[in-house]
Design a protein around this motif. Structure first.
Motif, PDB file in Angstrom:
ATOM      1  N   UNK A   1      -0.661   6.520  -7.450  1.00 12.74           N
ATOM      2  CA  UNK A   1      -1.926   6.074  -6.891  1.00 12.74           C
ATOM      3  C   UNK A   1      -1.590   5.349  -5.591  1.00 12.74           C
ATOM      4  N   UNK A   2      -2.510   4.552  -5.072  1.00 11.91           N
ATOM      5  CA  UNK A   2      -2.266   3.905  -3.786  1.00 11.91           C
ATOM      6  C   UNK A   2      -3.035   2.602  -3.676  1.00 11.91           C
ATOM      7  N   UNK A   3      -2.487   1.675  -2.895  1.00 13.54           N
ATOM      8  CA  UNK A   3      -3.164   0.385  -2.689  1.00 13.54           C
ATOM      9  C   UNK A   3      -4.400   0.551  -1.812  1.00 13.54           C
ATOM     10  N   UNK A   4      -4.635   1.769  -1.298  1.00 14.85           N
ATOM     11  CA  UNK A   4      -5.852   2.035  -0.553  1.00 14.85           C
ATOM     12  C   UNK A   4      -7.101   1.903  -1.386  1.00 14.85           C
ATOM     13  N   UNK A   5      -6.951   1.697  -2.691  1.00 15.09           N
ATOM     14  CA  UNK A   5      -8.111   1.448  -3.544  1.00 15.09           C
ATOM     15  C   UNK A   5      -8.741   0.094  -3.239  1.00 15.09           C
ATOM     16  N   UNK A   6      -7.944  -0.826  -2.647  1.00 17.18           N
ATOM     17  CA  UNK A   6      -8.458  -2.145  -2.285  1.00 17.18           C
ATOM     18  C   UNK A   6      -9.041  -2.090  -0.867  1.00 17.18           C
ATOM     19  N   UNK A   7     -10.154  -2.796  -0.610  1.00 15.51           N
ATOM     20  CA  UNK A   7     -10.755  -2.758   0.727  1.00 15.51           C
ATOM     21  C   UNK A   7      -9.838  -3.383   1.772  1.00 15.51           C
ATOM     22  N   UNK A   8      -9.790  -2.812   2.980  1.00 18.22           N
ATOM     23  CA  UNK A   8      -9.027  -3.440   4.062  1.00 18.22           C
ATOM     24  C   UNK A   8      -9.555  -4.845   4.327  1.00 18.22           C
ATOM     25  N   UNK A   9      -8.638  -5.777   4.559  1.00 21.17           N
ATOM     26  CA  UNK A   9      -9.042  -7.160   4.817  1.00 21.17           C
ATOM     27  C   UNK A   9      -7.890  -7.901   5.476  1.00 21.17           C
ATOM     28  N   UNK A  10      -8.229  -8.814   6.380  1.00 21.53           N
ATOM     29  CA  UNK A  10      -7.212  -9.673   6.994  1.00 21.53           C
ATOM     30  C   UNK A  10      -7.058 -10.981   6.223  1.00 21.53           C
ATOM     31  N   UNK A  11      -7.903 -11.192   5.208  1.00 21.17           N
ATOM     32  CA  UNK A  11      -7.914 -12.489   4.526  1.00 21.17           C
ATOM     33  C   UNK A  11      -7.766 -12.409   2.999  1.00 21.17           C
ATOM     34  N   UNK A  12      -8.243 -11.322   2.384  1.00 17.13           N
ATOM     35  CA  UNK A  12      -8.216 -11.226   0.920  1.00 17.13           C
ATOM     36  C   UNK A  12      -6.799 -11.011   0.403  1.00 17.13           C
ATOM     37  N   UNK A  13      -6.559 -11.493  -0.825  1.00 12.75           N
ATOM     38  CA  UNK A  13      -5.303 -11.261  -1.536  1.00 12.75           C
ATOM     39  C   UNK A  13      -5.633 -10.468  -2.793  1.00 12.75           C
TER      40      UNK A  13
ATOM     41  N   UNK B   1      -0.719   4.950 -20.362  1.00 11.16           N
ATOM     42  CA  UNK B   1      -0.973   5.463 -19.016  1.00 11.16           C
ATOM     43  C   UNK B   1      -0.854   4.347 -17.987  1.00 11.16           C
ATOM     44  N   UNK B   2      -0.084   4.616 -16.948  1.00  5.32           N
ATOM     45  CA  UNK B   2       0.153   3.644 -15.874  1.00  5.32           C
ATOM     46  C   UNK B   2      -0.289   4.256 -14.549  1.00  5.32           C
ATOM     47  N   UNK B   3      -1.029   3.479 -13.776  1.00  5.26           N
ATOM     48  CA  UNK B   3      -1.485   3.902 -12.448  1.00  5.26           C
ATOM     49  C   UNK B   3      -0.648   3.163 -11.424  1.00  5.26           C
ATOM     50  N   UNK B   4       0.327   3.856 -10.842  1.00 11.94           N
ATOM     51  CA  UNK B   4       1.290   3.236  -9.921  1.00 11.94           C
ATOM     52  C   UNK B   4       0.713   3.228  -8.507  1.00 11.94           C
ATOM     53  N   UNK B   5       0.199   2.082  -8.095  1.00  9.34           N
ATOM     54  CA  UNK B   5      -0.433   1.955  -6.784  1.00  9.34           C
ATOM     55  C   UNK B   5       0.626   1.630  -5.728  1.00  9.34           C
ATOM     56  N   UNK B   6       1.078   2.675  -5.043  1.00  3.69           N
ATOM     57  CA  UNK B   6       2.147   2.522  -4.064  1.00  3.69           C
ATOM     58  C   UNK B   6       1.641   1.884  -2.773  1.00  3.69           C
ATOM     59  N   UNK B   7       2.455   0.966  -2.239  1.00  5.05           N
ATOM     60  CA  UNK B   7       2.244   0.461  -0.900  1.00  5.05           C
ATOM     61  C   UNK B   7       2.969   1.354   0.089  1.00  5.05           C
ATOM     62  N   UNK B   8       3.289   0.815   1.267  1.00  6.09           N
ATOM     63  CA  UNK B   8       4.007   1.572   2.289  1.00  6.09           C
ATOM     64  C   UNK B   8       5.489   1.601   1.912  1.00  6.09           C
ATOM     65  N   UNK B   9       5.992   2.774   1.571  1.00  3.70           N
ATOM     66  CA  UNK B   9       7.367   2.910   1.095  1.00  3.70           C
ATOM     67  C   UNK B   9       8.304   3.085   2.284  1.00  3.70           C
TER      68      UNK B   9
END
Length: 302
Positions: free
Chosen positions: A114-126, A160-168
């Motif tokens: 999967x991918x961390x793109x599931x989270x909205x782009x943000x300069x402040x959120x964690x 079942x595991x959803x592996x949310x990859x960042x920038x590799x």
């Protein structure tokens, strides 16, 4: 253990299968185009073609890992390209569901890319795995549909595991070889505002994290595959410059990036601050928690 990797001939799949063979595991790769005349301990099985029955080669497996799907960097994000990106992911999971339903003995664990793109782009959120915010852009929509389809493996009583990859980051693939080219040419610098977050991870830690997930049966659901110290894009560039001993001075304005890449520009102009909470709370230790040491290793420095 017996592993089956769908889409295992790609960038991450190559690194993962090599590590598994090194550790003495049995590895089967599901691929549309099995290599001809290639011998060795790796087994290749054709799938996703008319009449293909890969389930005949998959009895008594322990772990099924799905890395299949058209690359986000391949071609333009026009209507046809975006449809292929989504369809390739959904179709591969649907086929794996069909295959697993036919097996007498089900795998103990299913890991779906999967991918961390599931989270909205943000300069402040964690963001952690507990975050409920979801991106509404193209990439966010793809990941949501992808994950929803993969969750159906839970109905077959499979962890079942959803592996949310960042920038590799790696020498031989992923984003790093392209990102460092401007610095090699002495034209490196800020891209866009430079304030966008980059949640990165070294390829060695990606592979170690996947094996850690397999070994720890309590881990299930979404898992962020990112290093614990994201950086802003400007710092990422400055770190490349520091490692390569090159200047960081040439700025590329957002408008120019958008003009060249169009909608795909979101991959470099937007980002998320994503933490690997599930990995760290379960005791995973990163080899490369900091960007500088990760890039030094990739460049064989230090």
């Amino acid at each position: 253990m017996k592993f089956v990797i769908a889409g295992g001939t790609g960038f991450i799949g190559d690194h993962l299968s090599n590590k598994l063979l090194e550790q003495g595991h049995d590895v089967t790769i599901l691929t549309r185009y099995p290599p001809k005349g290639k011998s060795g301990t790796m087994k290749y099985v054709k799938w996703l073609g008319k009449g293909d029955k890969p389930e005949k080669e998959m009895e008594d497996i322990d772990c099924l890992i799905n890395l299949a799907g058209r690359s986000l960097n391949q071609g333009r994000w026009n209507e046809k390209g975006k449809a292929e990106i989504l369809d390739s992911r959904i179709h591969s999971v649907e086929e794996l569901i069909r295959i697993v339903s036919k097996l007498k003995t089900k795998p103990k664990v299913f890991i779906n890319a999967s991918a961390i793109g599931i989270y909205p782009p943000s300069e402040h959120a964690v963001y952690t795995e507990r975050s409920e915010n979801r991106a509404e852009d193209f990439l966010g929509t793809v990941v949501k549909k992808w994950e929803e389809k993969a969750k159906r493996l839970n109905d077959l009583q499979i962890r079942t595991v959803l592996a949310r990859f960042g920038v590799v980051l790696a020498k031989d693939g992923g984003a790093y070889p392209l990102l460092k080219i401007p610095y090699r040419l002495f034209f490196g610098g800020k891209i866009g505002s430079g304030k966008q977050w980059m949640s990165w991870i070294h390829i060695d830690d990606v592979i170690r994290a996947l094996l850690f997930i397999v070994e720890n049966e309590q881990i299930k659901g979404p898992v962020n595959i990112t290093a614990p110290n994201p950086v802003r894009m400007d710092k990422f560039g400055k770190t490349i410059a520091r490692v390569l001993k090159r200047p960081h001075w040439f700025s590329v304005p957002s408008n120019l990036v958008k003009m060249v890449l169009r909608e795909k520009s979101t991959l470099v102009l937007e980002g998320q601050y994503v933490l690997p909470e599930t990995l760290t709370t379960n005791g995973f230790s990163f080899l490369y928690p900091n960007l500088y040491s990760a890039l030094q290793h990739l460049e064989n420095i230090g």
